[in-house]
Enzyme design. Structure first.
Site, PDB file in Angstrom:
ATOM      1  N   CYS A   2       0.539  -1.120  -0.052  1.00 57.83           N
ATOM      2  CA  CYS A   2       0.003   0.464   0.032  1.00 57.83           C
ATOM      3  C   CYS A   2       1.016   1.185  -0.019  1.00 57.83           C
ATOM      4  O   CYS A   2       1.546   0.688   0.647  1.00 57.83           O
ATOM      5  CB  CYS A   2      -0.859  -0.076   0.996  1.00 57.83           C
ATOM      6  SG  CYS A   2      -1.789  -0.972   1.368  1.00 57.83           S
ATOM      7  N   ARG A  27       2.596   0.266  -5.899  1.00 55.46           N
ATOM      8  CA  ARG A  27       2.936   0.016  -4.248  1.00 55.46           C
ATOM      9  C   ARG A  27       1.684  -1.283  -3.703  1.00 55.46           C
ATOM     10  O   ARG A  27       1.265  -2.083  -2.715  1.00 55.46           O
ATOM     11  CB  ARG A  27       3.013   0.550  -3.215  1.00 55.46           C
ATOM     12  CG  ARG A  27       4.235   1.679  -3.136  1.00 55.46           C
ATOM     13  CD  ARG A  27       4.233   2.349  -1.953  1.00 55.46           C
ATOM     14  NE  ARG A  27       4.250   2.305  -0.482  1.00 55.46           N
ATOM     15  CZ  ARG A  27       5.357   1.252  -0.591  1.00 55.46           C
ATOM     16  NH1 ARG A  27       6.730   1.773  -0.817  1.00 55.46           N
ATOM     17  NH2 ARG A  27       5.447   0.970   1.069  1.00 55.46           N
ATOM     18  N   TRP A  74      -3.484  -2.403  -1.440  1.00 59.76           N
ATOM     19  CA  TRP A  74      -2.832  -3.751  -1.841  1.00 59.76           C
ATOM     20  C   TRP A  74      -4.034  -4.610  -1.291  1.00 59.76           C
ATOM     21  O   TRP A  74      -3.273  -4.847   0.157  1.00 59.76           O
ATOM     22  CB  TRP A  74      -1.910  -4.161  -2.047  1.00 59.76           C
ATOM     23  CG  TRP A  74      -1.086  -5.465  -2.726  1.00 59.76           C
ATOM     24  CD1 TRP A  74      -1.331  -5.456  -3.809  1.00 59.76           C
ATOM     25  CD2 TRP A  74      -0.787  -6.719  -2.214  1.00 59.76           C
ATOM     26  NE1 TRP A  74      -0.668  -7.280  -3.933  1.00 59.76           N
ATOM     27  CE2 TRP A  74      -0.839  -7.801  -2.913  1.00 59.76           C
ATOM     28  CE3 TRP A  74      -0.449  -6.815  -0.617  1.00 59.76           C
ATOM     29  CZ2 TRP A  74      -0.331  -9.043  -2.413  1.00 59.76           C
ATOM     30  CZ3 TRP A  74      -0.293  -8.024  -0.061  1.00 59.76           C
ATOM     31  CH2 TRP A  74       0.307  -9.107  -1.053  1.00 59.76           C
ATOM     32  N   ASN A 100       0.006   0.983   6.470  1.00 58.18           N
ATOM     33  CA  ASN A 100       0.320   0.177   5.331  1.00 58.18           C
ATOM     34  C   ASN A 100       1.550  -0.772   6.927  1.00 58.18           C
ATOM     35  O   ASN A 100       1.942   0.070   7.288  1.00 58.18           O
ATOM     36  CB  ASN A 100       1.433   1.249   4.557  1.00 58.18           C
ATOM     37  CG  ASN A 100       2.444   0.206   3.674  1.00 58.18           C
ATOM     38  OD1 ASN A 100       2.507  -1.146   3.605  1.00 58.18           O
ATOM     39  ND2 ASN A 100       3.889   0.806   4.135  1.00 58.18           N
ATOM     40  N   GLY A 101       1.421  -2.017   5.691  1.00 55.33           N
ATOM     41  CA  GLY A 101       1.650  -2.922   6.824  1.00 55.33           C
ATOM     42  C   GLY A 101       0.339  -3.981   7.172  1.00 55.33           C
ATOM     43  O   GLY A 101      -1.145  -3.979   6.288  1.00 55.33           O
ATOM     44  N   GLU A 473      13.659 -17.296 -14.063  1.00 57.97           N
ATOM     45  CA  GLU A 473      12.969 -15.638 -14.791  1.00 57.97           C
ATOM     46  C   GLU A 473      12.090 -16.054 -14.681  1.00 57.97           C
ATOM     47  O   GLU A 473      10.820 -15.664 -15.577  1.00 57.97           O
ATOM     48  CB  GLU A 473      14.171 -15.341 -14.643  1.00 57.97           C
ATOM     49  CG  GLU A 473      13.660 -13.942 -14.392  1.00 57.97           C
ATOM     50  CD  GLU A 473      13.148 -12.715 -13.966  1.00 57.97           C
ATOM     51  OE1 GLU A 473      12.848 -12.756 -12.445  1.00 57.97           O
ATOM     52  OE2 GLU A 473      12.520 -11.656 -14.214  1.00 57.97           O
ATOM     53  N   LYS A 477       8.678 -14.675 -15.057  1.00 58.70           N
ATOM     54  CA  LYS A 477       7.933 -13.243 -15.683  1.00 58.70           C
ATOM     55  C   LYS A 477       7.035 -13.552 -16.558  1.00 58.70           C
ATOM     56  O   LYS A 477       5.875 -13.224 -16.787  1.00 58.70           O
ATOM     57  CB  LYS A 477       9.026 -12.497 -16.828  1.00 58.70           C
ATOM     58  CG  LYS A 477       9.777 -11.783 -17.333  1.00 58.70           C
ATOM     59  CD  LYS A 477       9.767 -10.682 -16.110  1.00 58.70           C
ATOM     60  CE  LYS A 477       9.221 -10.432 -15.167  1.00 58.70           C
ATOM     61  NZ  LYS A 477      10.390 -10.065 -14.198  1.00 58.70           N
ATOM     62  N   GLU A 480       3.150 -14.409 -14.244  1.00 62.29           N
ATOM     63  CA  GLU A 480       3.097 -13.086 -13.498  1.00 62.29           C
ATOM     64  C   GLU A 480       2.602 -11.676 -14.766  1.00 62.29           C
ATOM     65  O   GLU A 480       1.068 -11.655 -14.284  1.00 62.29           O
ATOM     66  CB  GLU A 480       4.260 -12.254 -12.816  1.00 62.29           C
ATOM     67  CG  GLU A 480       5.164 -11.713 -13.740  1.00 62.29           C
ATOM     68  CD  GLU A 480       6.259 -10.672 -12.254  1.00 62.29           C
ATOM     69  OE1 GLU A 480       6.332 -10.725 -11.491  1.00 62.29           O
ATOM     70  OE2 GLU A 480       7.605 -10.282 -13.380  1.00 62.29           O
ATOM     71  N   HIS A 496      12.731 -36.646 -12.139  1.00 63.80           N
ATOM     72  CA  HIS A 496      12.487 -37.179 -11.278  1.00 63.80           C
ATOM     73  C   HIS A 496      10.417 -36.774 -10.798  1.00 63.80           C
ATOM     74  O   HIS A 496      10.883 -36.559  -9.376  1.00 63.80           O
ATOM     75  CB  HIS A 496      12.974 -36.505  -9.878  1.00 63.80           C
ATOM     76  CG  HIS A 496      14.899 -37.248 -10.320  1.00 63.80           C
ATOM     77  ND1 HIS A 496      14.594 -38.583 -10.388  1.00 63.80           N
ATOM     78  CD2 HIS A 496      15.940 -36.506 -10.383  1.00 63.80           C
ATOM     79  CE1 HIS A 496      16.380 -38.574 -11.064  1.00 63.80           C
ATOM     80  NE2 HIS A 496      17.122 -37.656 -10.936  1.00 63.80           N
ATOM     81  N   LYS A 595       5.015  -3.513  -6.711  1.00 57.52           N
ATOM     82  CA  LYS A 595       5.932  -4.111  -6.862  1.00 57.52           C
ATOM     83  C   LYS A 595       6.739  -4.005  -5.760  1.00 57.52           C
ATOM     84  O   LYS A 595       7.694  -4.645  -5.991  1.00 57.52           O
ATOM     85  CB  LYS A 595       6.657  -3.055  -8.120  1.00 57.52           C
ATOM     86  CG  LYS A 595       7.433  -2.891  -8.713  1.00 57.52           C
ATOM     87  CD  LYS A 595       7.837  -2.677  -9.763  1.00 57.52           C
ATOM     88  CE  LYS A 595       8.866  -1.749 -10.073  1.00 57.52           C
ATOM     89  NZ  LYS A 595       8.962  -3.310 -11.045  1.00 57.52           N
TER      90      LYS A 595
HETATM   91  C1  G6P Z   1       7.595  -8.232  -5.736  1.00 55.63           C
HETATM   92  C2  G6P Z   1       7.666  -7.453  -7.187  1.00 55.63           C
HETATM   93  C3  G6P Z   1       8.823  -8.381  -8.224  1.00 55.63           C
HETATM   94  C4  G6P Z   1      10.102  -8.004  -7.309  1.00 55.63           C
HETATM   95  C5  G6P Z   1       9.693  -8.764  -5.502  1.00 55.63           C
HETATM   96  C6  G6P Z   1      11.581  -8.466  -4.773  1.00 55.63           C
HETATM   97  O1  G6P Z   1       7.125  -9.397  -5.859  1.00 55.63           O
HETATM   98  O2  G6P Z   1       6.485  -7.788  -7.886  1.00 55.63           O
HETATM   99  O3  G6P Z   1       8.925  -8.029  -9.306  1.00 55.63           O
HETATM  100  O4  G6P Z   1      11.539  -9.537  -7.775  1.00 55.63           O
HETATM  101  O5  G6P Z   1       8.790  -8.196  -5.102  1.00 55.63           O
HETATM  102  O6  G6P Z   1      11.338  -6.274  -4.862  1.00 55.63           O
HETATM  103  P1  G6P Z   1      12.464  -6.189  -4.620  1.00 55.63           P
HETATM  104  O7  G6P Z   1      12.502  -4.989  -4.574  1.00 55.63           O
HETATM  105  O8  G6P Z   1      13.178  -6.794  -3.780  1.00 55.63           O
HETATM  106  O9  G6P Z   1      13.558  -6.274  -5.319  1.00 55.63           O
END
Ligand code: G6P
Length: 600
Positions: A2, A27, A74, A100-101, A473, A477, A480, A496, A595
């Site tokens: 948030c 956020r 959020w 926030n929290g 990764e 990607k 998400e 396995h 994010k």
């Molecule tokens: C969120 C984002 C990811 C990111 C992760 C860690 O889940 O959507 O893209 O990799 O947080 O965030 P940071 O800011 O610690 O890299």
């Protein structure tokens, strides 16, 4: 997570709140709300959905007041509804709160308040805070805030307005970020410097549990025992946050194309001398890399490069696991925290655990003004600039570059490579940006592949060694932003268990760029094909002709296997982008995500 914003000054707060929320939407973006206070009435509006829904709702409405708070949510406690959006008011309307929290003991507190006859309107933990403030308020604002905070377990950053105190905005934080911006005849509160950087570069950074009484022309701070404490405003650097797509359809695509520059700048800013000054490398016997999400994946690749080059044991951990598994770490451990935002709650907790255990902490962070930067022994800044798309691309690529540079310098420092090899490795790393440019220039089949896989229910990504780190990764990607279920496996591990899921037509992305394991992965590709899997292969140019029977072979320019992952990831990022686009997904703001994740 948030985002919180607040304004107190002489002008109408409404536009300041909305412009702040625009910068904070990364956020969380499932609902938003603002409240303005004109000294008599608190007026508020909240709306489920993106900030645009709130903007639409307040159009033409009278929302005037020289003090106000705003929030972008959020959801944690309670569904995404107008009612659960912030701000939350206490029952009698004395207090309004943005939060926030997460309040971990909110159920107990709520039951107690209910038994005292307090009525609730929402399902949120935040409303409990507003009700507690009202319960404890008997004329002294800081007493009410302090008694309320004493009751709260968990993390919070709070912006509070009290009806009887029209000249003060109150804020307090514990394990969640919050700063105060010092403007001309006004002050702001915000979860992030960037949300106020248009108006000021002077900020106060109050510590945990410090209560700040923010007036239009002054701020006073009180510690846990309600003793006054002093804070000086510091001048900060904040990105100007160009929220322009620059002709690209989405920020994600723009950021994919910004990768060469992000990597280039990160390489030129890298300064190992500073690392040597701040970290006692002689003491380091082992390394733990800990992070979340894509940053964790950068750490996994880091392990595959640092361990063999520098010949030092390296472990990687997801920060949320690391913090609770009682890792054996101490003075001879170097903990590397990787984080784009520098505010991820679990990464920050991992950092604090490491410090508590006496480890040295080196962080790799993209946001200079962040909690992770503030608390680390040494900070390496990635130079990706502001990243707006929730799915990270350029910050991740910059993190990879730092992993390589650390690996090479540590290897040299520990006498594992000669000066000459060091120079060769460094010059190869310097060529990464140009090679990424070359990949971005190439016509590729990615759009066709995207059309072929867009309706798949499941996708698998396999690879070994650095290819495995990239598979992790690539899979993240894709899932998400396209919402397709994806899994990444070490190619040798497939048999396995997961191989039982491969049937006629199952799409499998085989990553085989690292030539130290190419032959092994090539065998695994055959195993998949023998079970009817449709294989899309990504491999180094020299092997492209050797791979047979695949749906497509995407050739990656020749490169040192340690560093080729930086090139390999680029078409895979583009592939997820095109797949999500084919499906009409909300690419820059995928559902349910945010994010910056500042809650556990
Ligand atoms: C969120 C984002 C990811 C990111 C992760 C860690 O889940 O959507 O893209 O990799 O947080 O965030 P940071 O800011 O610690 O890299």
């Amino acid at each position: 997570m948030c985002g919180i914003i607040g304004y107190i000054g002489e002008e109408n707060s409404r536009d300041y709140l909305i412009s702040g929320l625009e910068k904070l939407e990364y956020r969380g973006y499932d609902s938003a709300g603002i409240l303005v206070f004109d000294g008599n009435r608190m007026k508020y509006e909240k709306a489920k959905g993106r900030l645009d829904c709130l903007k639409e709702k307040i159009k033409g409405k009278e929302l005037d007041g020289a003090m106000g708070i705003g929030h972008t949510r959020w959801a944690t406690h309670g569904a995404v509804t107008d009612e659960n959006a912030h701000p939350h008011l206490s029952e009698k309307g004395m207090f309004a709160v943005v939060h926030n929290g997460i309040i971990e003991n909110c159920e107990e507190l709520k039951q107690q308040l209910l038994s005292e006859g307090v009525g609730f309107k929402s399902e949120t933990d935040t409303e409990v805070i507003a009700q507690l403030l009202e319960k404890y308020y008997s004329g002294s604002l800081i007493n009410a805030v302090s008694r309320t905070c004493e009751q709260l377990e968990g993390s919070f950053a709070l912006g509070i307005v009290c009806k009887e105190c029209p000249d003060k905005l109150i804020c307090v934080r514990r394990a969640s970020p919050l700063i105060i911006g010092k403007g001309e005849g006004c002050h702001f509160i915000s979860s992030d410097v960037n949300a106020v950087s248009r108006y000021t570069d002077k900020i106060y950074k109050p510590g945990e549990n410090v209560i700040s009484l923010v007036k239009k022309d002054s701020v006073s701070f009180y510690d846990r025992d309600l003793k006054p404490v002093e804070y000086e405003a510091v001048t900060v650097f904040a990105d100007s946050l160009s929220a322009e797509k620059g002709g690209f359809e989405h920020f994600m695509l723009k950021e994919i194309y910004e990768q060469p520059e992000a990597v280039e700048k990160t390489i030129s800013a890298f300064d190992f001398e500073t690392v040597k000054k701040k970290i006692n490398l002689q003491k380091v016997k082992n390394i733990f890399i800990t992070a979340c999400g894509s940053a964790y994946h950068a750490g996994v690749l880091g392990k595959y490069v640092i361990e063999p080059l520098a010949e030092i044991p390296v472990q990687t951990d997801i920060a949320s696991e690391f913090r609770y598994r009682r890792p054996v770490i101490g003075e001879d451990t170097l903990v590397i925290i990787i984080s784009q935002s520098g505010e991820t709650a679990d990464s920050l907790a991992a950092l604090r655990l490491a410090k508590e255990k006496g480890c040295q902490v080196l962080s790799v962070v993209n946001v200079r003004e962040s909690s992770v930067s503030d608390e680390s022994d040494c900070v390496i800044l990635t130079q990706a600039g502001t990243e707006i798309a929730v799915a990270t691309t350029k910050a991740y690529s910059a993190q990879l570059a730092v992993m390589y540079l650390l690996a090479v310098h540590l290897a040299f420092e520990r006498g594992r490579i000669e000066e000459k090899s060091k120079e060769v490795f460094l010059s190869q790393i310097e060529q990464i940006p140009e090679s990424i440019r070359e990949i971005l220039r190439r016509e590729s089949e990615l759009r066709r592949i995207a059309r072929e896989i867009k309706d798949s229910g499941h996708l698998y990504f396999i690879g070994r060694n650095t290819d495995y780190a990239i598979a992790l990764e690539a899979s993240l990607k894709m899932k998400e932003i396209s919402y397709i279920h994806c899994e990444a496996y070490g190619a040798g591990e497939l048999k396995h268990g997961t191989l039982s899921l491969i049937e006629e037509g199952t799409p499998v992305f085989a990553l085989a760029c690292n030539d130290t394991v190419f032959r092994k992965t090539a065998s695994n590709i055959k195993e998949v094909r023998a079970r009817g899997g449709r294989v899309y292969c990504f491999t180094a140019e020299r092997y492209a002709d050797e791979i047979e029977g695949c749906e497509s072979v995407t050739a990656i320019p020749e490169f040192n296997p340690f560093f080729i992952g930086s090139l390999e990831i680029v078409p895979l990022q583009l592939l997820s982008y095109y797949t999500a686009r084919e499906k009409g997904c909300d690419i820059d703001k995928p559902r349910n995500l945010a994010k910056s994740v500042t809650v556990e």
